[in-house]
Design an enzyme around this catalytic site. Sequence first.
Site: not given
Length: 261
Positions: A26, A162, A169, A200
């Site tokens: 992470s 995305y 974001k 991740t």
Amino acid sequence: MSIPAANAKLLEGRKGLVVGIANDRSIAWGCARAFRALGAEVAVTYLNDKAKPHVEPLARELEAPIFMPLDVAVSGQMEAVFEEVERTWGELDFVVHSIAFSPKDTLGGRVVDVPREGFLKTMDISCWSFIRMAHLAEPLMKNGGTLFTMTYHGSQVVVENYNIMGVAKAALESAVRYLAAELGPKGIRVHAISPGALATRASSGIPEFDALLERTKVKSPARELVDIDDVGAATAFLAHDAARLITGQVLYVDGGYHIVD
């Protein structure tokens, strides 16, 4: 890259909360490890009982004095964490917010087709939770402090797959600027860290992510991918007094990928 030597206690005496560690890959873990290596005390949260066994050994490695569950979608859990911070330390110097979420059917579809419920869930966890953490941290940052959140270049340009997370974001980065302006007079700095693509648990939900990783490595000026320690070192620097007049920034830690067409 390597974290500075453990005897370089540049953040000794500082106390901070790191939210978002899921495992040892992470981004939040890279940040927590960097802060601890520089002498800071670090409080750690875990998402739920399923996540606890993966995070607890990491919390022990950090010698975390606070280790609590935090699902920002569960009413009262965030407040409980900050109440424990106040009981244990009485103050706070930094917060790392490294969480984001979008329902699979929302993230996987076109932005123009996003259902209202999925949009609200995405914004609630990925953006509003940071604003709420700032609200709770403010009275504990009696001598100033630094608030961090994690973003991605898909907030500024269209990155395939995305999708709605790019919208969230972008909102998060705008929140960083407004919070920096509002909290700056109290000596509280606010930043978004924008790492390049790295593997991740969160990124595994993005379709064709392996192709994005390869493209990033080939196109970035540095010709290599960042890792969680790169991100952690950059984040820890911004919490130091040497960075006291840097605020409201989106700091790219991506080998320069964002500057390339």
